[in-house]
Design a protein around this motif. Structure first.
Motif, short mmCIF file in Angstrom:
data_model
loop_
_atom_site.label_atom_id
_atom_site.label_comp_id
_atom_site.label_asym_id
_atom_site.label_seq_id
_atom_site.Cartn_x
_atom_site.Cartn_y
_atom_site.Cartn_z
N THR A 117 0.83 -1.11 -0.04
CA THR A 117 -0.05 -0.12 0.13
C THR A 117 0.92 1.20 -0.06
N GLY A 118 0.21 2.42 -0.35
CA GLY A 118 1.29 3.52 -0.25
C GLY A 118 1.75 3.86 0.89
N ASP A 119 1.12 3.70 2.21
CA ASP A 119 1.56 3.90 3.57
C ASP A 119 2.41 2.97 4.16
N ALA A 120 2.75 1.63 3.53
CA ALA A 120 3.40 0.52 3.98
C ALA A 120 4.85 0.67 4.45
N LEU A 121 5.17 0.17 5.44
CA LEU A 121 6.62 0.47 5.67
C LEU A 121 7.49 -0.80 5.29
N SER A 126 9.46 -1.98 10.23
CA SER A 126 8.27 -2.18 10.85
C SER A 126 8.42 -2.45 12.41
N GLU A 149 -8.29 -1.38 6.34
CA GLU A 149 -8.99 -0.44 7.17
C GLU A 149 -8.97 -0.56 8.55
N GLY A 153 -1.54 -1.17 11.17
CA GLY A 153 -0.57 -0.72 10.33
C GLY A 153 -0.13 -1.89 9.12
N CYS A 155 2.96 -3.34 6.35
CA CYS A 155 4.22 -3.38 5.79
C CYS A 155 4.36 -4.18 4.58
N TYR A 156 5.47 -4.11 3.94
CA TYR A 156 5.74 -4.97 2.81
C TYR A 156 7.09 -5.47 2.85
#
Length: 187
Positions: A117-121, A126, A149, A153, A155-156
């Motif tokens: 996702t765009g906000d994944a750490l 993480s 949702e 959090g 992460c990738y």
């Protein structure tokens, strides 16, 4: 890792005997305080489910919540890869994604989805050293919007090759290994 970091050995290397492996694993268990959970959302491939359960048992996952239309580990094909390890992990029949996330939170676990996702750490950045429940999503579509949702959090797993994703069972293994590594090395 540089070769000069390895310490030369004077005796022949040999694989550990089963008794030695049990002793080693018992030592790791005693030195592990972190609680791990896992949500498996809409993973339908029975061999993937079996592999995920085997990995969950190896890393000491307390509970696996199945979500969406996930295949249960009782499936005969899942049993072929789980090799009976599903009996070592407590698991729940499939729930709606948001309910599975809430069940993990009710157990005091932070819920972290493994997803792009765009906000994944990045996984290694993480905060996974505490009590955490990781989430992996279905083979084709990953985690659902409802699950993302509800999660605390995301992460990738960074990749440098020319392939865009990992097999879901491999991704679960990598993420669980990193969570344990962080838990073991936390001050």
């Amino acid at each position: 890792m540089h070769v000069d970091r390895w310490i030369p050995h004077m005796t022949a290397r040999r694989q550990m005997r089963p008794t030695d492996v049990k002793r080693l694993n018992r030592t790791w268990r005693r030195n592990t305080e972190q609680r791990l959970g896992l949500i498996v959302e809409s993973v339908t491939g029975p061999f993937n489910v079996g592999s995920i359960f085997r990995t969950a048992a190896a890393f000491g996952v307390e509970h696996v919540w199945l979500a969406g239309n996930a295949t249960p580990p009782t499936n005969p094909k899942a049993q072929k890869t789980a090799l009976g390890t599903d009996r070592l992990v407590t698991w729940s029949e499939p729930l709606p994604a948001a309910d599975a996330v809430q069940a993990a939170k009710d157990e005091g676990l932070a819920v972290i989805a493994v997803e792009l996702t765009g906000d994944a750490l990045p996984l290694h950045e993480s905060p996974l050293a505490g009590d955490v429940c990781l989430v992996v999503g279905g083979e084709d579509h990953g985690c659902s919007p409802a699950l993302l949702e509800a999660a605390d959090g995301v992460c990738y797993i960074p990749q440098v090759g020319r392939v865009g994703s990992f097999n879901v069972a491999v991704a679960a293994a990598i993420a669980l290994a990193e969570a344990r590594r962080q838990g073991w090395t936390a001050p």
